[in-house]
Design a protein around this motif. Structure first.
Motif, PDB file in Angstrom:
ATOM      1  N   ASP A 194      33.022  -5.402  56.854  1.00 24.43           N
ATOM      2  CA  ASP A 194      32.156  -4.904  55.905  1.00 24.43           C
ATOM      3  C   ASP A 194      31.732  -6.098  54.784  1.00 24.43           C
ATOM      4  O   ASP A 194      30.730  -6.055  54.162  1.00 24.43           O
ATOM      5  CB  ASP A 194      32.337  -3.710  55.437  1.00 24.43           C
ATOM      6  CG  ASP A 194      32.217  -2.490  56.598  1.00 24.43           C
ATOM      7  OD1 ASP A 194      31.813  -2.968  57.579  1.00 24.43           O
ATOM      8  OD2 ASP A 194      32.606  -1.408  56.098  1.00 24.43           O
ATOM      9  N   MET A 195      32.822  -6.692  54.430  1.00 26.71           N
ATOM     10  CA  MET A 195      32.744  -7.731  53.221  1.00 26.71           C
ATOM     11  C   MET A 195      31.759  -8.700  53.514  1.00 26.71           C
ATOM     12  O   MET A 195      31.816  -9.421  54.433  1.00 26.71           O
ATOM     13  CB  MET A 195      34.199  -8.246  53.064  1.00 26.71           C
ATOM     14  CG  MET A 195      35.263  -7.288  52.495  1.00 26.71           C
ATOM     15  SD  MET A 195      34.971  -6.568  50.938  1.00 26.71           S
ATOM     16  CE  MET A 195      35.201  -7.798  49.824  1.00 26.71           C
ATOM     17  N   LYS A 196      31.126  -8.669  52.291  1.00 29.51           N
ATOM     18  CA  LYS A 196      30.056  -9.945  52.470  1.00 29.51           C
ATOM     19  C   LYS A 196      30.378 -11.373  52.243  1.00 29.51           C
ATOM     20  O   LYS A 196      29.988 -11.898  52.731  1.00 29.51           O
ATOM     21  CB  LYS A 196      28.811  -9.417  51.570  1.00 29.51           C
ATOM     22  CG  LYS A 196      27.990  -8.294  52.279  1.00 29.51           C
ATOM     23  CD  LYS A 196      26.945  -7.971  51.191  1.00 29.51           C
ATOM     24  CE  LYS A 196      26.172  -6.673  51.741  1.00 29.51           C
ATOM     25  NZ  LYS A 196      24.896  -6.239  50.800  1.00 29.51           N
ATOM     26  N   PRO A 197      31.136 -11.461  51.267  1.00 26.78           N
ATOM     27  CA  PRO A 197      31.604 -12.934  50.952  1.00 26.78           C
ATOM     28  C   PRO A 197      32.389 -13.409  51.761  1.00 26.78           C
ATOM     29  O   PRO A 197      33.223 -12.585  52.406  1.00 26.78           O
ATOM     30  CB  PRO A 197      32.189 -12.811  49.637  1.00 26.78           C
ATOM     31  CG  PRO A 197      31.919 -11.511  48.892  1.00 26.78           C
ATOM     32  CD  PRO A 197      31.659 -10.513  50.212  1.00 26.78           C
TER      33      PRO A 197
END
Length: 282
Positions: A253-256
């Motif tokens: 889920d983490m974008k960066p």
């Protein structure tokens, strides 16, 4: 206590030792494959503060091959590398200059050189500290850790719970170490009592040091939960699974750009990529 710590200026990963582990035990592999797993410590600078995350594995806490909990991991073939203080000196950092040692749990391979950093404040979780001090967890690996405790250990303790609290949509409750966003502690229960992980924020990526919540990055990349044999040895198997599942969700889920790095891991598939990114942070 450090204040106004906004950015991480330096970061380096150190290796103080390794041991043999069987993928059939650690990674849910269908066949036995014994490989070498490395023991990591981390050095970083935030403003003018020099910080270590875990202090490595040393001859002073080398486990006995007679311990049943250690036989599980084929640890009779431990290798001890150059000491952490010596490696730091080569990088022009004297052990007496270390301001903080953050201990994610009190397994012996996490605190092997703790007594070498005489001026450092020791930061850990309240639960990890009290389980260790009161010996509520009668793990031989924990008992060996007493050999490297500084004489003034209790006077130098600070707890992550004393910092500003924050919340993460996946990891849950956390604490801003030094009350800033650059370094945030999160509870990672299950594998060890009071275990914490640390989210480190840089300008172009994030690194989550997940301690012993996963044995290897490939577990997370392949969505593999802990094996049954690991669960039987965990402090709390049910929480171990929940924490491991959160790491898988975090990766998804983490974008960066995010790299989840355990305290000990085999050679990572993207090891070169990770190290290039870390080198660029210098």
């Amino acid at each position: 206590m450090a204040e106004n710590s906004e950015t991480i200026k330096q970061f380096k990963l150190y290796t103080t030792g390794s041991f043999l582990g069987d993928e059939a035990v650690l990674l849910n592999s269908n066949k036995s494959l014994v490989e070498r797993y490395y023991i990591f410590s981390y050095y970083l600078e935030i403003n003018d503060f020099k910080i270590l995350i875990n202090t490595g594995f040393s001859e002073h806490v080398k486990p006995s091959t007679e311990l049943k909990t250690l036989k599980l991991f084929h640890r009779q073939d431990y290798k001890i590398y150059e000491t952490l203080p010596s490696q730091l000196l080569k990088d022009h950092v004297h052990p007496d200059e270390i301001d903080y040692c953050i201990i994610t749990n009190f397994a012996s391979h996490h605190i092997g050189y703790l007594n070498a950093f005489k001026n450092a404040t020791i930061i850990t979780s309240n639960e990890a500290y009290h389980n260790f001090i009161t010996q509520q967890v009668t793990n031989n690996n924990l008992q060996l850790s007493f050999h490297v405790m500084p004489d003034d250990f209790k006077e130098r303790i600070e707890f992550v719970e004393d910092f500003v609290q924050t919340d993460h949509p996946i990891l849950g409750k956390g604490f801003k170490v030094f009350n800033q966003d650059a370094l945030v502690s999160y509870e990672l229960p299950g594998a060890m009592p009071g275990q914490i992980g640390l989210m480190m924020k840089f300008s172009n990526l994030m690194i989550f040091m997940c301690s012993d919540a996963a044995w290897c990055r490939s577990n997370i990349e392949k969505n593999n939960l802990p094996t049954k044999r690991l669960l039987r040895k965990a402090y709390n198997g049910e929480l171990f699974i929940e924490t491991h599942s959160k790491l898988i969700d975090l990766k998804t889920d983490m974008k960066p750009p995010l790299f989840i790095i355990p305290s000990h891991c085999k050679k990572m598939d993207d090891f070169d990529e990770v190290m290039q990114l870390l080198d660029a942070l210098k």
